[in-house]
Design a protein around this motif. Sequence first.
Motif, short mmCIF file in Angstrom:
data_model
loop_
_atom_site.label_atom_id
_atom_site.label_comp_id
_atom_site.label_asym_id
_atom_site.label_seq_id
_atom_site.Cartn_x
_atom_site.Cartn_y
_atom_site.Cartn_z
N VAL A 197 79.47 52.39 27.89
CA VAL A 197 78.35 53.26 27.50
C VAL A 197 77.05 52.45 27.48
O VAL A 197 76.02 52.87 28.03
CB VAL A 197 78.59 53.93 26.13
N ASN A 198 77.09 51.28 26.85
CA ASN A 198 75.90 50.43 26.79
C ASN A 198 75.45 50.02 28.19
O ASN A 198 74.25 50.02 28.50
CB ASN A 198 76.16 49.19 25.94
N LEU A 206 86.61 57.37 18.50
CA LEU A 206 86.15 57.07 17.14
C LEU A 206 86.73 58.05 16.13
O LEU A 206 87.12 57.66 15.02
CB LEU A 206 84.62 57.07 17.07
N ARG A 229 84.13 58.13 23.92
CA ARG A 229 83.89 57.26 22.76
C ARG A 229 83.95 58.06 21.46
O ARG A 229 84.56 57.63 20.48
CB ARG A 229 82.54 56.56 22.89
N LYS A 230 83.33 59.23 21.45
CA LYS A 230 83.37 60.09 20.26
C LYS A 230 84.80 60.46 19.91
O LYS A 230 85.20 60.44 18.75
CB LYS A 230 82.54 61.36 20.49
N VAL A 236 85.13 51.16 26.01
CA VAL A 236 84.31 52.34 26.30
C VAL A 236 82.89 52.15 25.77
O VAL A 236 81.92 52.52 26.43
CB VAL A 236 84.97 53.61 25.72
N SER A 237 82.76 51.53 24.60
CA SER A 237 81.43 51.27 24.05
C SER A 237 80.63 50.34 24.95
O SER A 237 79.43 50.55 25.17
CB SER A 237 81.55 50.66 22.65
N PHE A 238 81.28 49.33 25.50
CA PHE A 238 80.61 48.43 26.44
C PHE A 238 80.15 49.19 27.67
O PHE A 238 79.01 49.02 28.13
CB PHE A 238 81.55 47.29 26.85
N ILE A 275 88.18 51.33 22.22
CA ILE A 275 86.84 51.69 21.73
C ILE A 275 85.83 50.65 22.18
O ILE A 275 84.72 51.00 22.62
CB ILE A 275 86.85 51.84 20.19
N ASP A 276 86.18 49.38 22.10
CA ASP A 276 85.29 48.31 22.56
C ASP A 276 84.98 48.45 24.05
O ASP A 276 83.83 48.31 24.47
CB ASP A 276 85.90 46.93 22.30
N VAL A 305 80.45 58.83 26.81
CA VAL A 305 80.02 59.12 25.43
C VAL A 305 81.00 60.07 24.76
O VAL A 305 81.37 59.86 23.60
CB VAL A 305 78.58 59.71 25.44
N CYS A 338 78.05 58.69 32.41
CA CYS A 338 77.64 58.25 31.07
C CYS A 338 78.00 59.31 30.03
O CYS A 338 78.51 58.98 28.95
CB CYS A 338 76.15 57.95 31.05
#
Length: 91
Positions: A21-22, A52, A48-49, A17-19, A14-15, A45, A41
């Motif tokens: 995405v940012n 999560l 990431r969904k 993929v979140s990075f 998750i970290d 997203v 992108c």
Amino acid sequence: MKTDCSQKQLLNRIDQVSFAVNDMTLYLDTHPCDEKALTYCHELVQERKKLLKEYAEAYGPLIIDITDQTGESIWKWMEQPFPWEKEGACR
């Protein structure tokens, strides 16, 4: 849904993929017409969904946005330990 990853592995993914995405949103701020980057992108997203939701189903929600997607009939957001109550977390 039972995850094949450990909680730590799932959090790490998750970290990551979140990075990404940012990072992609920053890139798209300066390259808004890059269709390849925009598609990538959107894929990130969605991943990431999915991650999560998988985490929330196995261990409880990480973010408030996912609490209504876990299928629970009770409010569990406050039942999980706070970050400072977890082993190895900030104290």
